[in-house]
Scaffold this motif. Structure first.
Motif, PDB file in Angstrom:
ATOM      1  N   UNK A   1       0.815  -1.213   0.000  1.00 14.29           N
ATOM      2  CA  UNK A   1       0.000   0.000   0.000  1.00 14.29           C
ATOM      3  C   UNK A   1       0.849   1.263   0.000  1.00 14.29           C
ATOM      4  N   UNK A   2       2.177   1.103   0.026  1.00 15.52           N
ATOM      5  CA  UNK A   2       3.089   2.239   0.007  1.00 15.52           C
ATOM      6  C   UNK A   2       3.610   2.468  -1.413  1.00 15.52           C
ATOM      7  N   UNK A   3       4.499   3.437  -1.567  1.00 14.58           N
ATOM      8  CA  UNK A   3       5.045   3.716  -2.897  1.00 14.58           C
ATOM      9  C   UNK A   3       6.487   4.179  -2.802  1.00 14.58           C
TER      10      UNK A   3
ATOM     11  N   UNK B   1      12.664  -0.631 -11.423  1.00 19.06           N
ATOM     12  CA  UNK B   1      12.786  -2.088 -11.407  1.00 19.06           C
ATOM     13  C   UNK B   1      12.496  -2.645 -10.013  1.00 19.06           C
ATOM     14  N   UNK B   2      13.023  -1.977  -8.999  1.00 20.32           N
ATOM     15  CA  UNK B   2      12.744  -2.394  -7.626  1.00 20.32           C
ATOM     16  C   UNK B   2      11.240  -2.315  -7.355  1.00 20.32           C
ATOM     17  N   UNK B   3      10.594  -1.233  -7.800  1.00 17.06           N
ATOM     18  CA  UNK B   3       9.150  -1.081  -7.595  1.00 17.06           C
ATOM     19  C   UNK B   3       8.372  -2.170  -8.316  1.00 17.06           C
TER      20      UNK B   3
ATOM     21  N   UNK C   1       5.392   3.722  -8.194  1.00 13.07           N
ATOM     22  CA  UNK C   1       6.597   4.545  -8.152  1.00 13.07           C
ATOM     23  C   UNK C   1       6.294   5.901  -8.776  1.00 13.07           C
ATOM     24  N   UNK C   2       6.745   6.960  -8.107  1.00 17.76           N
ATOM     25  CA  UNK C   2       6.677   8.324  -8.632  1.00 17.76           C
ATOM     26  C   UNK C   2       8.078   8.708  -9.084  1.00 17.76           C
ATOM     27  N   UNK C   3       8.211   9.052 -10.348  1.00 15.76           N
ATOM     28  CA  UNK C   3       9.511   9.436 -10.885  1.00 15.76           C
ATOM     29  C   UNK C   3       9.692  10.951 -10.782  1.00 15.76           C
ATOM     30  N   UNK C   4      10.816  11.367 -10.185  1.00 16.63           N
ATOM     31  CA  UNK C   4      11.183  12.792 -10.122  1.00 16.63           C
ATOM     32  C   UNK C   4      12.568  12.914 -10.748  1.00 16.63           C
ATOM     33  N   UNK C   5      12.649  13.043 -12.074  1.00 16.60           N
ATOM     34  CA  UNK C   5      13.937  13.065 -12.763  1.00 16.60           C
ATOM     35  C   UNK C   5      14.652  14.393 -12.581  1.00 16.60           C
TER      36      UNK C   5
ATOM     37  N   UNK D   1       4.897   0.969 -15.414  1.00 18.98           N
ATOM     38  CA  UNK D   1       4.622   2.389 -15.618  1.00 18.98           C
ATOM     39  C   UNK D   1       4.606   3.136 -14.294  1.00 18.98           C
ATOM     40  N   UNK D   2       5.127   4.358 -14.265  1.00 19.16           N
ATOM     41  CA  UNK D   2       5.059   5.144 -13.029  1.00 19.16           C
ATOM     42  C   UNK D   2       3.627   5.559 -12.721  1.00 19.16           C
ATOM     43  N   UNK D   3       3.388   5.933 -11.488  1.00 18.79           N
ATOM     44  CA  UNK D   3       2.091   6.487 -11.096  1.00 18.79           C
ATOM     45  C   UNK D   3       2.017   7.974 -11.390  1.00 18.79           C
TER      46      UNK D   3
END
Length: 528
Positions: free
Chosen positions: A268-270, A285-287, A296-300, A331-333
């Motif tokens: 239930x976490x991210x 990949x870990x997510x 996973x939320x991507x912050x590039x 896919x990211x969230x």
């Protein structure tokens, strides 16, 4: 007509209207009506208002009075409506943005571009009494002329493929009201699901797209100390990995898996991936694999990640024998692109990212290539358009079954160079730039190759290889281990017939490949 639930009605901003724009056949009126029902308001349909004022259909006005007379009335009526609007939902005609007055008035509102494919637009518009939808070639040319105008005005770009896209995107659209000025939203779609991409400045501290549960940060030892404490979210734990491509490995992934387990992360976490391409690929990949998948939320924070690697769901790690050989589609969230992070990027890293900008512009062609070929520094609009280009391809082919392979332009040779040099001699973007030059030579695009070489060299990127440092025969051999190969078949290459005309799945002879790679060692004197 689709039914829309009245449960939990969203709140319409009282100062900014939501204005739909786009080409003929995009479905602006339908989307605006759907959204207006959600808010319990009447939609303002500009074309309908103009027809009422004229007392005749628009096609009759075109026939009797000409387009110029229609545009003059459109500018007057729509300009006044937008200038005096306080909230509401609007739908504008396809040519309304030709008016400078209307474009200026849109700046006080949220402009939503329904992005429609030209072939779909023709199918929807032809034979329906539209005066500008009678000749397919003229229709296509008009589409291409108007497209840059739409993109420049859009605060939101939403694919026009499904009527219910607006329902999923609405919370993110409304979140723009609290975002820093100038923030733009790109709605990403794929077979696996949709997600928002926010691009702007000052976004690290903004909470734009909340994801459920606790956030667990994965970053590297260069980015984390600089930016982790500026994130506008509570974090259950921060996990730092060493920076650099050599650490994009199964061993590092295992360390992150173990740390997440020790910190008590649940399904239930991210995850939050803060960093460049290495962090994004590895954390993704870990997510994808931790407890069989968590968001996973991507912050590039690097240019290469902001224009390319943060989107599309490809995650993975390297093996000593080949790049990205172990991975998953996940896919990211959400993706949050804060362009301000590029200000602290080392010059060499910014230059490496620029190679991906050039690659994407070559694939896109059109106005993106025209912008990039000037040599101008990539800005927020360029990053936004690069992301849109990639995501349009991913929407058609999420899992590399065909068209998505165009995104590997320059990567077959580029990845081979990285592998042969142990991921230590060249940054990813530097290797991709060299791969682009080889691909353009293989494509017979000699003049374009020279132009691209000049763009890369101007950024200090390598345009030749020192054969004393790199075994060119090993590079040629390493291309045969590219992950796109299939048993019993040669490795497919992406070639280019010109900007905007990439061809995946091409076969290249051994001698041609050897000559193109060998030429990289014969152009000494360029940047290194």
């Amino acid at each position: 007509m689709d039914a829309v639930s009245d449960a939990a009605k969203p709140v319409l901003p009282d100062d900014r209207a939501l204005v739909f724009v786009g080409f003929m056949g995009a479905g602006k009126t339908t989307a605006a009506r759907r959204l207006a029902r959600r808010f319990g308001v009447e939609v303002v349909d500009a074309d309908a208002r103009i027809s009422e004022r004229l007392g005749m259909p628009i096609d009759r006005c075109f026939a009797e009075q000409g387009e110029a007379a229609f545009r003059a009335l459109e500018e007057e009526l729509v300009g006044e409506l937008l200038e005096t609007a306080r909230g509401g939902v609007f739908s504008l005609g396809g040519g309304a943005l030709h008016s400078e007055r209307i474009r200026n008035a849109l700046r006080g509102h949220t402009t939503i571009l329904l992005d429609v494919d030209v072939n779909v637009a023709w199918e929807r518009a032809a034979g329906r009494g539209r005066p500008l939808a009678r000749d397919p070639q003229e229709f296509r040319e008009l589409y291409l002329r108007r497209r840059p105008m739409y993109m420049a005005a859009a605060d939101v770009v939403l694919p026009a493929d499904r009527r219910d896209r607006i329902d999923a995107a609405l919370p993110s659209i409304l979140a723009l009201a609290d975002a820093p000025a100038g923030t733009r939203l790109l709605w990403a779609t794929s077979a696996s699901g949709d997600y928002p991409v926010f691009v702007g400045r000052g976004l690290l501290g903004a909470t734009l797209s909340p994801v459920g549960g606790n956030g667990f940060l994965v970053t590297d030892d260069q980015v984390g100390p600089r930016y982790a404490d500026r994130l506008g979210r509570e974090l259950a734990a921060t996990i730092e990995i060493p920076a650099g491509e050599t650490n994009k490995s199964l061993q590092t992934a295992e360390q992150v898996w173990i740390a997440l387990g020790e910190h008590g992360m649940t399904q239930s976490d991210h995850l939050v991936a803060l960093g460049g391409g290495v962090v994004g690929d590895l954390a993704g990949f870990v997510a994808a694999t931790y407890q069989r998948g968590v968001p996973v939320v991507q912050i590039p924070t690097t240019l290469v990640a902001q224009v390319d690697s943060a989107y599309g769901g490809k995650t993975g790690v390297d093996l000593p024998s080949a790049k990205n050989y172990v991975g998953a589609y996940h896919q990211p969230s959400a993706v949050v692109v804060d362009v301000d992070t590029l200000s602290t990027l080392p010059r060499e890293e910014a230059a490496a990212g620029y190679a991906e900008v050039v690659k994407t512009a070559l694939i896109a062609g059109g106005h993106l290539w025209e912008r990039v070929r000037t040599g101008a520094d990539p800005d927020a609009d360029t990053i936004f358009e690069c992301a849109r280009t990639k995501l349009a391809v991913v929407a058609m082919d999420e899992r590399d079954g065909g068209v998505r392979q165009v995104l590997n332009l320059g990567h077959t040779v580029g990845h081979a160079i990285e592998t042969v040099t142990g991921y230590a001699r060249y940054r990813h973007g530097e290797a991709v730039g060299l791969g682009l030059l080889a691909a353009l030579r293989l494509s017979g695009q000699d003049e374009l190759r020279d132009e691209v070489a000049a763009l890369l060299a101007a950024r200090g990127l390598p345009v030749w290889i020192d054969p004393a440092e790199v075994d060119l025969d090993a590079v040629v051999a390493a291309t045969a281990r590219d992950k796109k190969r299939r048993t019993g078949q040669p490795v497919p290459f992406v070639l280019l017939d010109g900007p905007g005309a990439a061809r995946p799945g091409c076969q290249v002879g051994d001698e041609e490949l050897r000559a193109a790679v060998g030429e990289l060692a014969q152009t000494g004197g360029g940047a290194s």
